[in-house]
Design an enzyme around this catalytic site. Structure first.
Site, PDB file in Angstrom:
ATOM      1  N   HIS A 131      -6.592  -4.499   3.382  1.00 33.37           N
ATOM      2  CA  HIS A 131      -7.362  -4.989   4.524  1.00 33.37           C
ATOM      3  C   HIS A 131      -6.523  -5.036   5.793  1.00 33.37           C
ATOM      4  CE1 HIS A 131      -5.363  -8.984   4.397  1.00 33.37           C
ATOM      5  NE2 HIS A 131      -5.379  -8.828   3.080  1.00 33.37           N
ATOM      6  N   CYS A 174      -2.754  -9.242  -2.046  1.00 31.91           N
ATOM      7  CA  CYS A 174      -3.464  -8.139  -1.399  1.00 31.91           C
ATOM      8  C   CYS A 174      -2.531  -7.374  -0.461  1.00 31.91           C
ATOM      9  CB  CYS A 174      -4.668  -8.665  -0.625  1.00 31.91           C
ATOM     10  SG  CYS A 174      -6.020  -9.223  -1.694  1.00 31.91           S
TER      11      CYS A 174
END
Length: 541
Positions: free
Chosen positions: A406, A425
């Site tokens: 992201h 992440c």
């Protein structure tokens, strides 16, 4: 051999013969006649294979794994030249050990010795090998070309061979190296700083002709040169990472390189024509198409305690202006303590509270102090927008760890060399470039201009990709570029260190001792980074 139970481990002394099924097949075809001796003496084939086994380190392997110690002892005592007699038991044992050594080497050099870097033990991976090792041995005995036969099983990938060449050049350069570890800084500060100075002089980072040789300025400037060369923050300070870097031995280097060769043995001959490759220790993402890198980007990956997993998946969706649904572990550990002190924390950081039915709850109506790790019935969700921890864009791919790639609202971390700061992440610097590549094949349905408008509109959209992109997240501390140049990277999660302990503990007793704070570093010196949280705010993703 006729009575051997192939479901049990077959042992000769302290040596295990894992290839007992292949051994039985090999000797049955030759009516149980020996292959490596003639009239009580080891033959030329035995000498040739043993010579090759002694060179196992050239392949990132360990000679002791192929019975070299037992074979040396046996071959020296089998034959008595005084009367021409020989010990038939030792002769048979040597024959079996040599055959098993060939089969074991074949498996190890082709497909490796472990299932993955988190395995706690070795694994016998012969089922992963698509070569009939019995046929291979018979052909090799006819030509005595054991080296050619076994090298033919090595991975064909350029990256593997680049690391192999680099490792062997390094071994050659340090054949006679004598390495002393740095004295303890607390108990012998004078000796510690003197040894550091010698290290920096030896590496050329302090000029011995300088008039400021003993000046602290010379030490600081020398440390900065050293740190820049090895991708450490160039602050001129003797921090934990720099000390570990200065302290690494040639043996540490060689074993780290061998672990990267091991990792390439686990890989397929080629990835897909179009794919994304993430190398965690290099903090880098690259997109490949037809063996060409079409884009690269810096990433921020998981911190030491929340490391990003290695995985294989496909990016199937782009989410614009995503919510961030806070994982439970972060909710009770990092957000709940703030909420207990001040519910205004949620408003300030744009968090919503959801109940078990995903219905919005007014945080002021909740008695937060009675909740903790085991009984928190609420979820936190960060609202969309530029202040969201996920930024304005998220790339989805299926995986059992619920990690994804992201954008981020914490852009400052991209300027660091070691970028392990997230909870697992992967934050992407060039997220727009990746998005453009992913929608390229959907340009008729979704023109780039339309996509650009959507990215500025602020509305949440989910874009399903017509051609999902394979993604491979890997852990290579020896990074190889397209020209075959090798740079060593930080063993951020100490996965190399774990592999080394599993594979070398039977030949290096020191690996069974309590762990010492150390780890491989950038370029040619290993070092483990320290993930630093900013003081002004909590950075949750």
């Amino acid at each position: 051999l006729e009575d051997a139970d192939t479901n049990q481990i077959f042992r000769i002394g302290k040596d295990s013969l894992l290839a007992i099924r292949q051994i039985r097949k090999f000797y049955a075809a030759r009516k149980n006649l020996p292959a490596w001796s003639f009239k009580g003496k080891m033959n030329a084939a035995a000498d040739s294979l043993m010579e090759f086994i002694r060179d196992a380190e050239d392949y990132g392997l360990i000679p002791e794994d192929y019975h070299i110690r037992a074979l040396d002892t046996l071959t020296e005592t089998i034959y008595n030249p005084a009367d021409g007699s020989y010990n038939v038991t030792k002769l048979a044992n040597a024959d079996l050990l040599l055959t098993n050594a060939f089969f074991t080497f074949a498996v190890h050099v082709a497909v490796g010795r472990m299932e993955n870097d988190s395995a706690k033990t070795r694994s016998w991976r012969i089922t992963k090998l698509d070569t009939d090792v019995v046929v291979l041995l018979n052909n090799s005995l006819a030509t005595f070309d054991f080296r050619g036969a076994l090298e033919g099983l090595e991975p064909a990938r350029m990256e593997y061979h680049a690391v192999k060449v680099y490792m062997n050049n390094y071994r050659l350069q340090h054949t006679d190296s004598v390495w002393e570890r740095l004295p303890d800084k607390k108990s012998d500060s004078i000796g510690f700083f003197e040894m550091v100075r010698k290290r920096l002089i030896g590496s050329g980072d302090i000029d011995t002709a300088s008039k400021k040789l003993n000046d602290s300025i010379a030490m600081v400037e020398g440390l900065k040169k050293f740190q820049k060369r090895y991708f450490l923050e160039p602050d001129g300070k003797l921090g934990r990472n720099t000390i570990m870097a200065l302290n690494m031995t040639p043996t540490d280097w060689i074993r780290q390189l061998a672990m990267n060769m091991e990792r390439w043995r686990w890989e397929p001959p080629k990835f897909e024509r179009r794919h994304m490759l993430v190398n965690l220790p290099a903090f880098k993402m690259s997109v490949w198409e037809d063996d060409t890198i079409v884009m690269e980007s810096r990433i921020v990956c998981g911190a030491v305690k929340t490391g990003t997993p290695e995985l294989d998946s496909k990016v199937y969706q782009i989410v614009l202006y995503p919510y961030w649904n806070v994982p439970y572990s972060i909710a009770w550990k990092e957000i709940l303590p703030h909420v207990k002190r001040d519910t205004g924390y949620l408003r300030k950081h744009k968090y919503e509270v959801l109940d078990r039915n995903n219905q919005l709850v007014d945080p002021k109506t909740v008695s937060w102090k009675k909740y903790g790790r085991t009984n928190l019935p609420y979820k936190f969700r960060q609202m969309t927008g530029n202040e969201n921890a996920l930024g304005i864009m998220k790339f989805e791919f299926h995986n059992r760890w619920s990690v994804y790639m992201h954008d981020t609202n914490a852009k400052k971390y991209f300027r660091y060399e070691t970028r392990g700061f997230s909870h697992g992440c992967m934050r992407l610097d060039k997220y727009m470039e990746l998005a453009y590549f992913l929608i390229r094949d959907d340009s008729v349905k979704l023109p780039k201009d339309t996509f650009d408008v959507w990215t500025k509109a602020g509305d949440q959209r989910k874009i399903n990709l017509r051609k999902p992109l394979p993604i491979h997240v890997r852990y290579f501390t020896a990074e190889t570029d397209t020209l075959g140049n090798v740079k060593l990277r930080t063993d951020i999660y100490e996965r190399d260190k774990h592999m080394i302990k599993v594979l070398y503990k039977h030949v290096d007793p020191s690996l069974n001792a309590p762990p010492i704070a150390a780890g491989p570093a950038h370029n040619e010196i290993p070092v483990k980074p320290v993930a630093v949280k900013p003081k002004a705010q909590l950075d949750f993703k």
